[in-house]
Design an enzyme around this catalytic site. Structure first.
Site, PDB file in Angstrom:
ATOM      1  N   LYS A 195       0.857  -1.185   0.000  1.00  0.00           N
ATOM      2  CA  LYS A 195       0.000   0.000   0.000  1.00  0.00           C
ATOM      3  C   LYS A 195       0.892   1.233   0.000  1.00  0.00           C
ATOM      4  CE  LYS A 195      -3.701   2.306   2.492  1.00  0.00           C
ATOM      5  NZ  LYS A 195      -4.733   2.177   3.520  1.00  0.00           N
ATOM      6  N   LYS A 248      -2.103  -1.624  -3.950  1.00  0.00           N
ATOM      7  CA  LYS A 248      -2.978  -0.450  -3.929  1.00  0.00           C
ATOM      8  C   LYS A 248      -2.134   0.814  -3.995  1.00  0.00           C
ATOM      9  CE  LYS A 248      -6.049   1.833  -0.739  1.00  0.00           C
ATOM     10  NZ  LYS A 248      -6.505   1.917   0.614  1.00  0.00           N
TER      11      LYS A 248
HETATM   12  C1  PBG Z   1      -7.750   3.179   5.330  1.00  0.00           C
HETATM   13  C2  PBG Z   1      -7.973   3.080   3.881  1.00  0.00           C
HETATM   14  C3  PBG Z   1      -7.755   4.050   2.885  1.00  0.00           C
HETATM   15  C4  PBG Z   1      -8.244   3.505   1.701  1.00  0.00           C
HETATM   16  C5  PBG Z   1      -8.704   2.236   1.994  1.00  0.00           C
HETATM   17  N1  PBG Z   1      -8.515   1.985   3.338  1.00  0.00           N
HETATM   18  C6  PBG Z   1      -7.255   5.442   2.958  1.00  0.00           C
HETATM   19  C7  PBG Z   1      -5.892   5.739   3.415  1.00  0.00           C
HETATM   20  O1  PBG Z   1      -5.034   4.890   3.612  1.00  0.00           O
HETATM   21  O2  PBG Z   1      -5.693   6.936   3.610  1.00  0.00           O
HETATM   22  C8  PBG Z   1      -8.264   4.198   0.366  1.00  0.00           C
HETATM   23  C9  PBG Z   1      -9.317   3.727  -0.555  1.00  0.00           C
HETATM   24  C10 PBG Z   1      -9.578   4.625  -1.693  1.00  0.00           C
HETATM   25  O3  PBG Z   1      -8.931   5.663  -1.902  1.00  0.00           O
HETATM   26  O4  PBG Z   1     -10.506   4.300  -2.448  1.00  0.00           O
HETATM   27  N2  PBG Z   1      -6.436   3.246   5.766  1.00  0.00           N
END
Ligand code: PBG
Length: 322
Positions: A195, A248
């Protein structure tokens, strides 16, 4: 030299000929649809930066889940806004929070639908970071204890898959242990293993009210410049017991998806995130692109790169277009 014998164009002569040789076929079964549940009743409010995505109260989320299942989409991922926030995000493991209530209500109404619970604290902490703070630093090992509670509460509510998105080190092992010790050894872990600290999450943070109140997430989410580090994260998570590995965001990271797919034998998921969605929607609303073709082309590219599972806000439309 063109020898006039080998002509790739022969195989592109008609739609059926192309269908015969097509390497990648997108289906509704590839998709996971994210749902945002909120407190209250009768809530159905469009999220401004994510057209056609809604904040839903639990009973409306159940209605949408029925529709999603009827379209052949096998899974939903549940995100939520809590009724209260505090320093450690304790609403994240409150069985009365919208996420836990939505998980059990959807499981009851549509038992065959696979339910993914997103495990993180940023929607629940007053400071908007993904864990417990020690000064300005997110304390890794203290946060693990809280993530265990969140995962357990979601499994208790009926989640089939736990998806930790916090990026703490060791969280997969911590969650696996907590689940196994509590008779949830069949609950799957889909790790947000790779991520990145990405600007593409902007609209989600509006939707989930989860933007950090100071600083950013670069101490725990990955640097977008790194590829080998992604493989290291994947290796660690598999060793800790992750069943499914996620990358992601999706579109700007398909090279990473390809590399991960070549390296491992676990299923690979991608998250086609909010910013990717918002850009397509905005351009489509201006008449600048053909939304349907752009969406199907992008989702096909994710699958071609190696994704077995695509988490996408386009799932409902795409399932109907395919
Ligand atoms: C929570 C989380 C996030 C997303 C999914 N789970 C945001 C982040 O890490 O700030 C992003 C999902 C999206 O942008 O569609 N940590």
């Amino acid at each position: 030299m063109f020898n006039k014998i080998i002509r790739p164009r022969r195989l592109r002569i008609s739609e059926n000929m192309r269908a015969l040789v097509r390497e990648t076929n997108l289906t509704a079964k590839d998709f996971v649809y994210p749902l945002f549940v909120v407190p209250g009743k009768n809530v159905r409010e469009e999220i401004p930066s994510m057209p056609n995505c809604y904040h839903l109260s639990v009973e409306n989320a159940v209605e949408l889940a029925k529709k999603i299942s009827a379209l052949g989409i096998p899974a939903v991922e549940i995100f939520g806004l809590p009724e209260y926030k505090d320093e450690i995000g304790s609403a994240a493991w409150d069985m009365n929070s919208p996420v836990q209530r939505a998980i059990s209500a959807i499981k009851k109404a549509v038992p065959e639908l696979v339910i993914v619970g997103d495990v993180c604290l940023c929607q629940y902490t007053s400071h908007g970071h993904c864990g417990k703070l020690c000064g300005a630093y997110v304390d890794n090992d203290e946060t693990l204890k809280l993530l265990q509670k969140v995962a357990l509460s979601q499994a208790q509510a009926g989640a089939d898959i736990i998806a930790p998105s916090d990026m703490m080190d060791g969280r997969v092992a911590a969650i696996r242990t907590a689940l196994d010790e509590n008779n949830f050894s069949n609950v799957v872990i889909m790790s947000y293993a790779v991520k990145y600290a990405s600007a593409f999450y902007g609209p989600f943070r509006d939707a989930a009210d989860s933007a950090p109140q100071f600083g950013d997430r670069k101490q725990y989410q990955m640097d977008c410049a790194n590829a080998r580090e992604a493989l290291k994260e994947v290796e660690l998570d598999i060793a800790e017991g992750a069943d499914i590995i996620m990358v992601k965001p999706a579109l700007a990271y398909l090279d990473i998806v390809g590399k991960v797919k070549e390296k491992i034998n676990n299923p690979v998921a991608v998250y086609n995130v909010s910013g990717e969605y918002a850009m397509v929607k905005a351009a489509a609303q201006n008449g600048w692109i053909d939304e349907r073709r752009i969406v199907l082309e992008s989702l096909t590219a994710m699958k071609r790169a190696g994704a077995d599972i695509i988490i996408t806000y386009h799932a409902i439309d795409a399932a109907q277009w395919i």
